[in-house]
Design a protein around this motif. Structure first.
Motif, PDB file in Angstrom:
ATOM      1  N   ALA A 100      48.613  13.260 -40.667  1.00  0.00           N
ATOM      2  CA  ALA A 100      49.983  12.724 -40.658  1.00  0.00           C
ATOM      3  C   ALA A 100      50.605  12.831 -42.042  1.00  0.00           C
ATOM      4  O   ALA A 100      51.795  13.172 -42.172  1.00  0.00           O
ATOM      5  CB  ALA A 100      49.966  11.275 -40.180  1.00  0.00           C
ATOM      6  N   SER A 101      49.825  12.574 -43.075  1.00  0.00           N
ATOM      7  CA  SER A 101      50.332  12.667 -44.437  1.00  0.00           C
ATOM      8  C   SER A 101      50.741  14.094 -44.780  1.00  0.00           C
ATOM      9  O   SER A 101      51.797  14.332 -45.375  1.00  0.00           O
ATOM     10  CB  SER A 101      49.255  12.180 -45.411  1.00  0.00           C
ATOM     11  N   PHE A 133      57.442  18.060 -43.870  1.00  0.00           N
ATOM     12  CA  PHE A 133      58.787  17.758 -43.373  1.00  0.00           C
ATOM     13  C   PHE A 133      59.703  17.251 -44.480  1.00  0.00           C
ATOM     14  O   PHE A 133      60.872  17.634 -44.551  1.00  0.00           O
ATOM     15  CB  PHE A 133      58.738  16.742 -42.231  1.00  0.00           C
ATOM     16  N   LEU A 134      59.200  16.411 -45.337  1.00  0.00           N
ATOM     17  CA  LEU A 134      60.018  15.909 -46.459  1.00  0.00           C
ATOM     18  C   LEU A 134      60.401  17.022 -47.414  1.00  0.00           C
ATOM     19  O   LEU A 134      61.533  17.079 -47.906  1.00  0.00           O
ATOM     20  CB  LEU A 134      59.298  14.784 -47.194  1.00  0.00           C
ATOM     21  N   ASN A 135      59.463  17.923 -47.697  1.00  0.00           N
ATOM     22  CA  ASN A 135      59.778  19.054 -48.583  1.00  0.00           C
ATOM     23  C   ASN A 135      60.815  19.966 -47.938  1.00  0.00           C
ATOM     24  O   ASN A 135      61.701  20.466 -48.630  1.00  0.00           O
ATOM     25  CB  ASN A 135      58.505  19.823 -48.917  1.00  0.00           C
ATOM     26  N   ILE A 143      51.582  16.527 -42.656  1.00  0.00           N
ATOM     27  CA  ILE A 143      52.750  16.897 -41.847  1.00  0.00           C
ATOM     28  C   ILE A 143      54.018  16.248 -42.386  1.00  0.00           C
ATOM     29  O   ILE A 143      55.059  16.899 -42.518  1.00  0.00           O
ATOM     30  CB  ILE A 143      52.512  16.532 -40.367  1.00  0.00           C
ATOM     31  N   LEU A 144      53.947  14.968 -42.721  1.00  0.00           N
ATOM     32  CA  LEU A 144      55.128  14.295 -43.270  1.00  0.00           C
ATOM     33  C   LEU A 144      55.538  14.877 -44.616  1.00  0.00           C
ATOM     34  O   LEU A 144      56.735  14.993 -44.905  1.00  0.00           O
ATOM     35  CB  LEU A 144      54.866  12.792 -43.395  1.00  0.00           C
ATOM     36  N   THR A 145      54.579  15.259 -45.436  1.00  0.00           N
ATOM     37  CA  THR A 145      54.896  15.880 -46.721  1.00  0.00           C
ATOM     38  C   THR A 145      55.636  17.200 -46.509  1.00  0.00           C
ATOM     39  O   THR A 145      56.624  17.486 -47.194  1.00  0.00           O
ATOM     40  CB  THR A 145      53.606  16.129 -47.527  1.00  0.00           C
ATOM     41  N   THR A 173      43.198  11.214 -38.916  1.00  0.00           N
ATOM     42  CA  THR A 173      44.561  11.173 -38.396  1.00  0.00           C
ATOM     43  C   THR A 173      45.550  10.865 -39.511  1.00  0.00           C
ATOM     44  O   THR A 173      46.638  11.455 -39.582  1.00  0.00           O
ATOM     45  CB  THR A 173      44.665  10.108 -37.289  1.00  0.00           C
TER      46      THR A 173
END
Length: 74
Positions: free
Chosen positions: A59-60, A66-68, A62-64, A55
């Motif tokens: 999450a890492s 979104f941040l990009n 997906i967050l990467t 998980t």
């Protein structure tokens, strides 16, 4: 990178070595039965650890993404 390789290895190894996987699952089942018996006898481990590594990896990633995307839209 290492986490991706480890995830792939853990998911592909049972396909190449089915007997080893079955033996490992038998060992895990034996340990779970021992733990269940201890719990029924009133013996409880002092520390229980749950680590949701799959998980956390998802999450890492997906967050990467979104941040990009957020930095590109700025």
């Amino acid at each position: 990178m290492a986490s991706v390789v480890l995830t792939l290895a853990l998911n592909l190894i049972p396909q190449f070595f089915p007997n080893a996987f079955r033996n490992m699952m038998d060992g895990i089942e034996k340990r779970l039965e021992e733990q269940h018996n201890r719990l029924e006898n009133g013996e409880r481990p002092r520390v229980q650890v749950f680590f949701p590594w799959k998980t956390m990896i998802m999450a890492s990633i997906i967050l990467t993404i979104f941040l990009n995307l957020a930095t590109l839209l700025k």
